[in-house]
Design an enzyme around this catalytic site. Sequence first.
Site, PDB file in Angstrom:
ATOM      1  N   HIS B 115      16.269  12.854  15.474  1.00  0.00           N
ATOM      2  CA  HIS B 115      16.829  13.067  14.338  1.00  0.00           C
ATOM      3  C   HIS B 115      16.857  11.570  13.959  1.00  0.00           C
ATOM      4  CE1 HIS B 115      19.761  13.318  11.134  1.00  0.00           C
ATOM      5  NE2 HIS B 115      19.382  14.642  10.989  1.00  0.00           N
ATOM      6  N   ASP B 192      22.755  12.486  21.919  1.00  0.00           N
ATOM      7  CA  ASP B 192      23.096  12.966  20.508  1.00  0.00           C
ATOM      8  C   ASP B 192      23.282  14.528  20.725  1.00  0.00           C
ATOM      9  OD1 ASP B 192      23.129  14.239  18.062  1.00  0.00           O
ATOM     10  OD2 ASP B 192      21.165  13.162  17.394  1.00  0.00           O
ATOM     11  N   GLN B 195      23.265  19.109  17.637  1.00  0.00           N
ATOM     12  CA  GLN B 195      22.889  20.401  17.799  1.00  0.00           C
ATOM     13  C   GLN B 195      23.111  21.108  19.021  1.00  0.00           C
ATOM     14  OE1 GLN B 195      21.415  21.991  15.280  1.00  0.00           O
ATOM     15  NE2 GLN B 195      20.800  20.244  13.902  1.00  0.00           N
ATOM     16  N   LYS B 218      28.959  20.722  12.035  1.00  0.00           N
ATOM     17  CA  LYS B 218      27.806  21.913  12.538  1.00  0.00           C
ATOM     18  C   LYS B 218      28.714  22.789  13.542  1.00  0.00           C
ATOM     19  CE  LYS B 218      24.082  18.392  12.377  1.00  0.00           C
ATOM     20  NZ  LYS B 218      23.377  18.668  11.263  1.00  0.00           N
ATOM     21  N   CYS B 358      14.857  15.445   8.682  1.00  0.00           N
ATOM     22  CA  CYS B 358      15.208  14.263   9.114  1.00  0.00           C
ATOM     23  C   CYS B 358      14.616  13.995  10.374  1.00  0.00           C
ATOM     24  CB  CYS B 358      16.639  14.020   9.312  1.00  0.00           C
ATOM     25  SG  CYS B 358      17.662  14.021   7.777  1.00  0.00           S
TER      26      CYS B 358
END
Lengths: 140, 402
Positions: B115, B192, B195, B218, B358
């Site tokens: 991202h 990261d 997600q 999220k 993104c």
Amino acid sequence: MANTFYNEILIDHNQNPYHKHELPDANMTLAGVNPSCGDEINLQLKVEDGVIRDGAFEGDGCAISQASADIMLDLIVGKPVEEAIRLSGLFLKMIRGECSAEELDELEEAGALEDISHMPARVKCAVLGWHTMKEMLKKK
Amino acid sequence: MNQYRQDFPLLRNADFVYLDNAATSQRPDAVIEAEKHFYERLNANPLRGFYDLAQNATESYEQAREKTRAFLNAKSAREIVFTRNTTESINLVAYSWALERLTDRDEILITISEHHSNILPWQMAARKTGAKLSYLFCEPDGSYPEERVRAAVTDRVKLAAIGQVSNVTGRLGPVALITELVHQNGGVVLVDAAQSAPHGPVDVQALDVDFLALSGHKMLAPMGIGVLYGKERLLEEMSPFLTGGEMIDSVRLYDATYAELPHKFEAGTVNAGAAAGLGAAIDYLQDVGFARIREIEDRLTSRALSGMQALPGVHVIGSDRAEEHNGILAFTVDNVHPHDISAILNDDRVCIRAGHHCAQPLHKHLGIRSSARASFYFYNTEEDVDRFLESVAGIRRRMGLG
């Protein structure tokens, strides 16, 4: 289901864009970018004696941006530079939802994009070609 | 009927289908109530006052930190820094760790499927330190062959920043292998987890990563609260990111000593209301259970994927196996721009994302300008999937393409 803004004019200009090609004898070129999606348009004009003799565009984009650019070129080819700048002002006014009925008539087929004023997310797509044209002509 | 749907006020009476969960999730009553409870019953500036109300506010904030620690299986709450979101968490590491440690002899390794929030901070760090930013490139299906990973991790890689799940292909990033190789060379790894954390258990000790970033919004929590996990030893050695209120021990005219971890990294008044919401979100997710969440999402993804594979002109990006998508299906439709796909689906009251999500470099690498994306969460239903498929099936006709 309602499908209000993908009207025939828009679909037709998107599928069969008359002005989407290279313009070898262009004397003005400017690339415009839609910052929210990265779509690009490369606008080319041939301007002589203050009149837009011919125009074309290339690039990728959604139906709204492509049709809008094609409709714009239909409208401005053959017109004086000052008139094209004035029409781009009218178009932006229409997108803000501030156009009178008479002004809308002046925009001819571009009036088919009037409903974009209710879709803030698509405004940048609709104005990409117009904004690029105005920038280019004003720079001159 | 999905039993969880009733817990989400925005979904309870909705006539639309929400399939943009990779952008942000919806929030259950319990989360909204927890934030409201903070402001109605506990509101005072945490970590400052000596009166009871301020103590209660502090306790609520620190409880949320403890829940987050347990959620990520960190060793200590000192390793849990609250930020605004994943982007801020990654920037914290870029500014406070990378800028002071990298030189022009070092390399920063990231993957092409990151991202933008896990690309731009490293472009900045590379520009300012002279370190080289290098990319690991994926196959057309989004996978990373082991040999390519091994070749990319040179002994110059001092930092690798890797997404656990791609927000476009939904595929797992090569976190375990990269961590092992980078650690062999004495480098550090940032993951990261924006997600991944909403959909499955994340255990920072099992992963053995040095930093891990995630966003509350999220995973059912309010917007404006994110997390940075960092190994205590590393966080101790780092300078503060932002400076100012409540991150100090003592301030003199020309210098200051900083507060203990994690407060050293939390300058200014914190988002205690959203932190309370994050605590409630973690409770809610653990009540549902990640096994159940996974089961629902895989079933929905599989139904959607096989439906899309049967539609002419529709192409799903990434694997052809549903279980490798982690609830994320990015797709293109021949001769229809993703903006138009999204607008037509919106006409049918189906909310999906359109654009580059993104992840412009990944789209470019895959030879796609942009895409549309449907992403599922456990409160979605088979009916949602069917309405989505029905709408997608009509796109080409409605664009005059027969």
